[in-house]
Design a protein around this motif. Structure first.
Motif, PDB file in Angstrom:
ATOM      1  N   GLU A  61       0.775  -1.174   0.061  1.00 33.45           N
ATOM      2  CA  GLU A  61      -0.070  -0.005   0.081  1.00 33.45           C
ATOM      3  C   GLU A  61       0.749   1.305   0.025  1.00 33.45           C
ATOM      4  O   GLU A  61       0.792   2.160  -0.726  1.00 33.45           O
ATOM      5  N   PRO A  62       1.931   1.365   0.966  1.00 31.58           N
ATOM      6  CA  PRO A  62       2.615   2.514   0.872  1.00 31.58           C
ATOM      7  C   PRO A  62       3.361   2.783  -0.534  1.00 31.58           C
ATOM      8  O   PRO A  62       3.308   4.005  -1.065  1.00 31.58           O
ATOM      9  N   HIS A  63       3.986   1.875  -1.011  1.00 35.05           N
ATOM     10  CA  HIS A  63       4.302   2.034  -2.477  1.00 35.05           C
ATOM     11  C   HIS A  63       3.412   2.446  -3.446  1.00 35.05           C
ATOM     12  O   HIS A  63       3.699   3.350  -4.305  1.00 35.05           O
TER      13      HIS A  63
ATOM     14  N   TYR B  42       0.735   3.973  -2.973  1.00 37.41           N
ATOM     15  CA  TYR B  42       0.117   5.335  -2.740  1.00 37.41           C
ATOM     16  C   TYR B  42       1.248   6.411  -3.053  1.00 37.41           C
ATOM     17  O   TYR B  42       1.017   7.491  -3.868  1.00 37.41           O
TER      18      TYR B  42
ATOM     19  N   ASN C  51      11.100  -0.390  -0.728  1.00 34.40           N
ATOM     20  CA  ASN C  51      10.633  -0.636   0.708  1.00 34.40           C
ATOM     21  C   ASN C  51      11.439  -2.009   0.866  1.00 34.40           C
ATOM     22  O   ASN C  51      12.557  -2.323   1.460  1.00 34.40           O
TER      23      ASN C  51
ATOM     24  N   LEU D  36      11.313   4.249   1.491  1.00 38.14           N
ATOM     25  CA  LEU D  36      10.069   4.297   2.121  1.00 38.14           C
ATOM     26  C   LEU D  36      10.039   3.852   3.709  1.00 38.14           C
ATOM     27  O   LEU D  36       9.343   4.082   4.350  1.00 38.14           O
TER      28      LEU D  36
END
Length: 183
Positions: free
Chosen positions: A42-44, A46, A112, A139
């Motif tokens: 998800e962070p990647h 986003y 990440n 990240l």
């Protein structure tokens, strides 16, 4: 007895892609080796989308921002898929070929689980190809690693930023907020 790895050419790889043999695999070609890419968390996802949209607003129609699409680096028998490739806006020419090194302003990876691959393997591949600028967004530490001045298979300049502004080599008139990339 030592093992001998079979190296794939760009033509071999393109035939595999065209035949569909790699359809169910997330892979890229690095130095003639087919390498699996880790799934995108998800962070990647986003940051990839958010930064892409920010760069499009900052650079407008001066570039095309390609997201997770191949670039072709013939010298190293590589066809990586950087998270973002900021390239010349050549339109339909990309129906015939992916961007070549001379079409690329700079590349961005969001790291990440792939930090070592991005900062070691891909960094050298991109430098060898003469890509003028390469950014890695770490990240885990929320920092921007900037590589510039490709020379002899590596980058002569590396800086790590967590704040301030940066001006891309190809667009010295454009100011990019580092915090905006990381927040």
């Amino acid at each position: 007895m030592s093992l001998i790895l079979a190296k794939w050419t760009l033509d071999d790889y393109h035939r595999m892609v065209a035949s569909g043999v790699l359809d169910d695999r997330q892979v890229e070609l690095l130095h003639g080796e087919i390498v699996e890419m880790p799934p995108e968390g998800e962070p990647h996802a986003y940051f990839n989308t958010d930064v892409r949209d920010y760069l499009i607003r900052r650079l407008g129609n001066r570039v095309t921002v390609r997201e997770a699409k191949p670039i072709t680096l013939p010298e190293s028998a590589s066809e990586p898929e950087p998270d973002l490739a900021i390239v010349q806006p050549l339109g339909r020419e990309y129906l015939i070929h992916h961007p070549y090194p001379e079409n690329i302003f700079w590349l961005i990876e969001f790291s990440n689980s792939s930090l070592i691959k991005d900062t070691e393997v891909k960094r050298r591949i991109y430098a060898q190809a003469g890509i003028p600028e390469y950014w890695v967004v770490n990240l885990k530490k929320m920092e921007l690693m900037v590589y510039r001045e490709p020379f002899a298979g590596d980058y002569l300049s590396q800086i790590t930023l967590t704040d301030g502004e940066i001006r891309p080599v190809g667009f010295p008139d454009v100011v990019i907020s580092v915090r905006r990339l990381l927040d």
